[in-house]
Scaffold this active site. Structure first.
Site, PDB file in Angstrom:
ATOM      1  CD  GLU A 334      -2.920  -0.871  -0.025  1.00  0.00           C
ATOM      2  OE1 GLU A 334      -3.229   0.276  -0.425  1.00  0.00           O
ATOM      3  OE2 GLU A 334      -3.273  -1.906  -0.617  1.00  0.00           O
ATOM      4  CG  ASP A 417       2.480  -6.819  -6.057  1.00  0.00           C
ATOM      5  OD1 ASP A 417       1.961  -6.420  -4.997  1.00  0.00           O
ATOM      6  OD2 ASP A 417       1.894  -7.558  -6.868  1.00  0.00           O
TER       7      ASP A 417
HETATM    8 ZN   LIG Z   1      -2.571  -2.245  -4.518  1.00  0.00          ZN
END
Ligand SMILES: [Zn+2]
Length: 471
Positions: A334, A417
């Site tokens: 996040e 990611d």
């Molecule tokens: Zn995300």
């Protein structure tokens, strides 16, 4: 600004209807492809064997089939409903009765803003009534059947009433102001309208955290402890201006889990769903437990029963969620969105889109033909112009825009990611993604065309592969 359209009213109207059906048939084709995949894949595919057992896979498969079947009927219903409303002049009909109601209070048709507000109110009530049976079925039959639903009927009813009241309170003044700006703004109204929409969206995002979200869910500060310390350390290590750290009681609604952050400038908040946290015990639960310990046993047999019950419920709760390391990895992902300015980029694109939309609207909104094509023979109400042009005339553009935004969102997910990997969280992020996928009964494989159009997040396997590739 006004351009002449070289089409007749009938051609405009028919083109809109035909396009709506082309989009519908295309979407149905995509759903059909996805459904075929669900139905034909009964055994867990080899490439997912390592991350998902047959039992979970079968559960996920049945859940997805149920959801897709529901989606098919709901989609068909909405498509027919919209076509019927347009074909039989639903818009002029509601507009006419809004005027009639207004006339009853002694206002004539020069009070367009008041009439627009009544029109929007009527439409909202109609939509709510039409949607409730579908929503009830989704929540209390489908989600319930797969053990996701935690709402009671009372909770649901209260929620719907609050949601409707809040929507009306927000949307009516915005409608009134926007119609006024467009009518009074002169040649450059589209600039004022865009500034207005921009300011309103910033305002709503700002008050959402403190005034809107708490109306629906309980937010509590994440208690001091290992997890909190780790999150604060991670935030500090990448200079994330963490202002508040909340846990939201999502478990009152469903067992689906999530985490997100929001806020402007130095005012960032992170929100974790309690369903995401394996070891989280809410304050109420803690107090209840303490009370039980304090209370002397009244009846020996009763006491043992109680204990047994409590043990089994905690066990059930513990079966879902991530441990602290995994939660931290989800947050690293996040925070990657923040570090890479994904939210700012999205804000910029959506505002550019709003401005472009208003510019095109400015060239079309004085065109009598467009209004006539939807059954408005003598009047050209601004709110109707907004609905017809932005929703129907623009629908081909809207389709392309949303396709591109979905593709962009997947790109952002890969980047976030990769960021998590760069802060050494890849291993835990992978295990967290797998766990969340299982907890939410996600289907691990997807039809390529279907996912290209609908998936805002890349399929699980692609994400895992992408993280491995980065080495
Ligand atoms: Zn995300």
């Amino acid at each position: 600004m006004a351009i002449d359209i070289p089409f007749s009213e009938q051609t405009i109207f028919l083109s809109v209807i035909v396009f709506l059906w082309i989009v519908y048939l295309w979407e149905s084709y995509l759903s059909h492809r996805q459904m075929k995949l669900f139905k034909s894949t009964e055994k867990v595919p080899r490439e997912v064997e390592q991350i998902m057992d047959q039992t979970t896979f079968s559960k996920a498969r049945l859940y997805q089939i149920d959801k897709a079947t529901f989606g098919f009927y709901h989609g068909l219903f909405s498509q027919i409903e919209n076509s019927v409303i347009l074909w039989y002049g639903g818009l002029p009909f509601v507009w006419y009765y809004s005027g009639k109601l207004l006339a009853g209070y002694g206002f004539d048709s020069t009070h367009e803003i008041k009439q627009s507000m009544i029109f929007i109110l009527f439409c909202s009530i109609f939509n709510m009534i039409i949607n409730i049976p579908w929503d009830l079925y989704r929540t209390f039959v489908i989600e319930e059947r797969h053990n996701f639903n935690k709402q009671t009927l009372g909770f649901y009813a209260k929620d719907q009433i609050k949601k409707f009241a809040l929507t009306i309170v927000i949307i009516l003044p915005i409608t009134a102001a926007l119609v006024w700006i467009i009518k009074a703004g002169g040649d450059y109204f589209f600039i004022y309208a865009w500034v207005f929409v921009f300011v309103i969206s910033l305002l709503l995002v700002t008050i959402y955290a403190d005034y809107i979200a708490p109306l629906f869910d309980k937010f509590t500060a994440l208690p001091e402890g290992e997890l909190r310390q780790k999150i604060e350390d991670l935030a500090a290590s990448i200079n994330f201006p963490l202002y508040k750290l909340f846990v939201v009681e999502g478990s009152k609604r469903s067992t689906h889990s999530n985490a997100y952050f929001y806020g402007f400038f130095k005012n960032k908040r992170i929100v974790l769903f309690d369903t995401l946290l394996k070891d989280y015990v809410s304050k109420d639960e803690r107090e209840e437990k303490e009370k039980k310990i304090d209370e002397p046993a009244k009846e020996e047999t009763g006491e043992t029963d109680n204990n047994k019950d409590e043990e089994s419920t905690t066990k059930e709760k513990k079966s879902i969620g991530c441990d602290n390391e995994e939660v931290l990895a989800v947050l690293a992902h996040e925070l990657g969105h923040w570090k890479l300015s994904h939210n700012l980029k999205n804000l910029f694109i959506s505002q550019a889109n709003v401005l472009l939309t208003f510019i095109v609207f400015a060239t079309l909104h004085n065109n009598k033909k467009i209004f006539m094509s939807f059954g408005f023979m003598n009047e050209m109400p601004t709110i109707i112009g907004l609905i017809i042009i932005l929703q129907f005339i623009f629908s081909p553009y809207n389709e392309v825009f949303s396709f591109l935004m979905t593709a962009l969102s997947r790109r952002f997910e890969f980047q976030a990611d990769a960021f998590a990997k760069s802060v050494k969280q890849a291993a835990y992020l992978k295990s967290a993604l797998i766990k969340l996928h299982k907890d939410n009964l996600g289907f691990p494989i997807a039809d390529s065309l279907y996912s290209a159009f609908y998936f805002s997040h890349p399929p699980l396997l692609e994400r895992l592969k992408a993280m491995d590739k980065l080495d």
